[in-house]
Write a protein that holds these residues in place. Structure first.
Motif, mmCIF file in Angstrom:
data_model
loop_
_atom_site.group_PDB
_atom_site.id
_atom_site.type_symbol
_atom_site.label_atom_id
_atom_site.label_comp_id
_atom_site.label_asym_id
_atom_site.label_seq_id
_atom_site.Cartn_x
_atom_site.Cartn_y
_atom_site.Cartn_z
ATOM 1 N N ALA A 44 0.821 -1.208 0.000
ATOM 2 C CA ALA A 44 0.000 0.000 0.000
ATOM 3 C C ALA A 44 0.858 1.262 0.000
ATOM 4 O O ALA A 44 0.499 2.254 -0.639
ATOM 5 C CB ALA A 44 -0.940 -0.013 1.202
ATOM 6 N N LEU A 45 2.003 1.241 0.689
ATOM 7 C CA LEU A 45 2.895 2.406 0.680
ATOM 8 C C LEU A 45 3.418 2.689 -0.724
ATOM 9 O O LEU A 45 3.562 3.849 -1.112
ATOM 10 C CB LEU A 45 4.066 2.192 1.637
ATOM 11 C CG LEU A 45 3.818 2.529 3.099
ATOM 12 C CD1 LEU A 45 5.015 2.119 3.951
ATOM 13 C CD2 LEU A 45 3.523 4.004 3.276
ATOM 14 N N ALA A 46 3.705 1.634 -1.479
ATOM 15 C CA ALA A 46 4.184 1.835 -2.852
ATOM 16 C C ALA A 46 3.120 2.533 -3.693
ATOM 17 O O ALA A 46 3.413 3.481 -4.439
ATOM 18 C CB ALA A 46 4.565 0.499 -3.472
ATOM 19 N N MET A 47 1.863 2.088 -3.571
ATOM 20 C CA MET A 47 0.789 2.717 -4.336
ATOM 21 C C MET A 47 0.474 4.109 -3.795
ATOM 22 O O MET A 47 0.163 5.021 -4.552
ATOM 23 C CB MET A 47 -0.466 1.848 -4.311
ATOM 24 C CG MET A 47 -1.614 2.406 -5.121
ATOM 25 S SD MET A 47 -1.252 2.669 -6.878
ATOM 26 C CE MET A 47 -1.318 1.005 -7.492
ATOM 27 N N LEU A 48 0.588 4.289 -2.486
ATOM 28 C CA LEU A 48 0.348 5.595 -1.888
ATOM 29 C C LEU A 48 1.337 6.632 -2.409
ATOM 30 O O LEU A 48 0.964 7.769 -2.693
ATOM 31 C CB LEU A 48 0.420 5.504 -0.362
ATOM 32 C CG LEU A 48 0.097 6.771 0.416
ATOM 33 C CD1 LEU A 48 -1.356 7.167 0.201
ATOM 34 C CD2 LEU A 48 0.378 6.566 1.882
ATOM 35 N N SER A 49 2.587 6.235 -2.563
ATOM 36 C CA SER A 49 3.577 7.182 -3.089
ATOM 37 C C SER A 49 3.253 7.550 -4.533
ATOM 38 O O SER A 49 3.429 8.703 -4.932
ATOM 39 C CB SER A 49 4.991 6.625 -2.961
ATOM 40 O OG SER A 49 5.168 5.512 -3.792
ATOM 41 N N ALA A 50 2.729 6.597 -5.313
ATOM 42 C CA ALA A 50 2.360 6.899 -6.701
ATOM 43 C C ALA A 50 1.162 7.834 -6.753
ATOM 44 O O ALA A 50 1.153 8.795 -7.534
ATOM 45 C CB ALA A 50 2.058 5.607 -7.454
ATOM 46 N N GLY A 55 -3.410 -2.839 -1.688
ATOM 47 C CA GLY A 55 -2.364 -3.463 -0.880
ATOM 48 C C GLY A 55 -2.791 -4.820 -0.347
ATOM 49 O O GLY A 55 -2.005 -5.768 -0.313
ATOM 50 N N LEU A 56 -4.052 -4.920 0.054
ATOM 51 C CA LEU A 56 -4.576 -6.187 0.564
ATOM 52 C C LEU A 56 -4.588 -7.261 -0.522
ATOM 53 O O LEU A 56 -4.156 -8.394 -0.298
ATOM 54 C CB LEU A 56 -5.986 -5.961 1.110
ATOM 55 C CG LEU A 56 -6.641 -7.117 1.833
ATOM 56 C CD1 LEU A 56 -5.881 -7.449 3.105
ATOM 57 C CD2 LEU A 56 -8.088 -6.775 2.146
ATOM 58 N N HIS A 57 -5.053 -6.909 -1.717
ATOM 59 C CA HIS A 57 -5.092 -7.872 -2.821
ATOM 60 C C HIS A 57 -3.678 -8.255 -3.282
ATOM 61 O O HIS A 57 -3.429 -9.419 -3.618
ATOM 62 C CB HIS A 57 -5.911 -7.332 -3.990
ATOM 63 C CG HIS A 57 -7.384 -7.394 -3.757
ATOM 64 N ND1 HIS A 57 -8.087 -8.575 -3.687
ATOM 65 C CD2 HIS A 57 -8.295 -6.417 -3.549
ATOM 66 C CE1 HIS A 57 -9.360 -8.323 -3.469
ATOM 67 N NE2 HIS A 57 -9.508 -7.008 -3.382
ATOM 68 N N MET A 58 -2.766 -7.285 -3.312
ATOM 69 C CA MET A 58 -1.392 -7.596 -3.712
ATOM 70 C C MET A 58 -0.737 -8.565 -2.729
ATOM 71 O O MET A 58 -0.072 -9.523 -3.130
ATOM 72 C CB MET A 58 -0.547 -6.323 -3.813
ATOM 73 C CG MET A 58 -0.748 -5.549 -5.084
ATOM 74 S SD MET A 58 -0.257 -6.442 -6.569
ATOM 75 C CE MET A 58 1.492 -6.618 -6.318
ATOM 76 N N ALA A 59 -0.921 -8.318 -1.442
ATOM 77 C CA ALA A 59 -0.335 -9.205 -0.431
ATOM 78 C C ALA A 59 -0.935 -10.603 -0.525
ATOM 79 O O ALA A 59 -0.211 -11.602 -0.444
ATOM 80 C CB ALA A 59 -0.537 -8.622 0.966
ATOM 81 N N SER A 60 -2.252 -10.683 -0.723
ATOM 82 C CA SER A 60 -2.899 -11.993 -0.866
ATOM 83 C C SER A 60 -2.400 -12.714 -2.114
ATOM 84 O O SER A 60 -2.173 -13.924 -2.093
ATOM 85 C CB SER A 60 -4.417 -11.832 -0.939
ATOM 86 O OG SER A 60 -4.910 -11.285 0.254
#
Length: 148
Positions: free
Chosen positions: A29-35, A54-59
């Motif tokens: 989520a931090l990666a997407m938040l920075s974008a 972030g939740l879907h990426m981690a899963s």
């Protein structure tokens, strides 16, 4: 590497991470938040989408590791295992969220969103004779010449 102190301050302003978030979800989520911060499109509803992403990426990553460990091969009918079906579900969700979060300003405007404008930057700079502290998002068309 994004500046974590500014991102963590932004997360705090937006309400913080959900309680069920672990370290892996936060990193994605931090990666997407920075974008989204770079594109200046972050607000509370967008932050919610960032958390979902972030939740879907981690899963997806967890399922990918599990599938790699199992060395599953498709059956003769080319069916996917249960883990592969769940991973495909997360891939579909990830792609939909990425399209929404990383859309170009043209795509956002075409889908009914407004073209992204940085009003905060304009608050301190008078332009076209306007007084400082006022923001006009657009100017209406004015007729040239006569009264109408």
């Amino acid at each position: 590497m994004p500046d974590l102190s500014h991102l963590e301050q932004l997360v705090a302003l937006l309400g913080g991470w959900p309680e069920h978030f672990g370290l892996e979800e936060e990193q994605h989520a931090l990666a997407m938040l920075s974008a989204t911060r770079r594109q200046k499109v972050i607000d509370e509803p967008v932050f919610r989408l960032v958390c979902l992403w972030g939740l879907h990426m981690a899963s997806h990553d967890k399922l990918s590791r599990k599938i790699d460990e199992q060395s599953f091969t498709a059956t003769k009918d080319k069916y996917l295992s249960g883990e592969e079906q769940r991973r495909a579900f997360h891939e579909n969700k990830i792609m939909a969220l990425q399209r929404e979060l990383l859309a170009t300003p043209y795509a956002r405007a075409k889908n009914g969103g407004s073209a992204q404008t940085d009003f905060l930057a304009e608050l301190g700079s008078p332009s076209d004779g306007q007084t400082s502290g006022k923001v006009t998002p657009f100017k209406t068309f004015q007729r040239r010449g006569g009264n109408g």
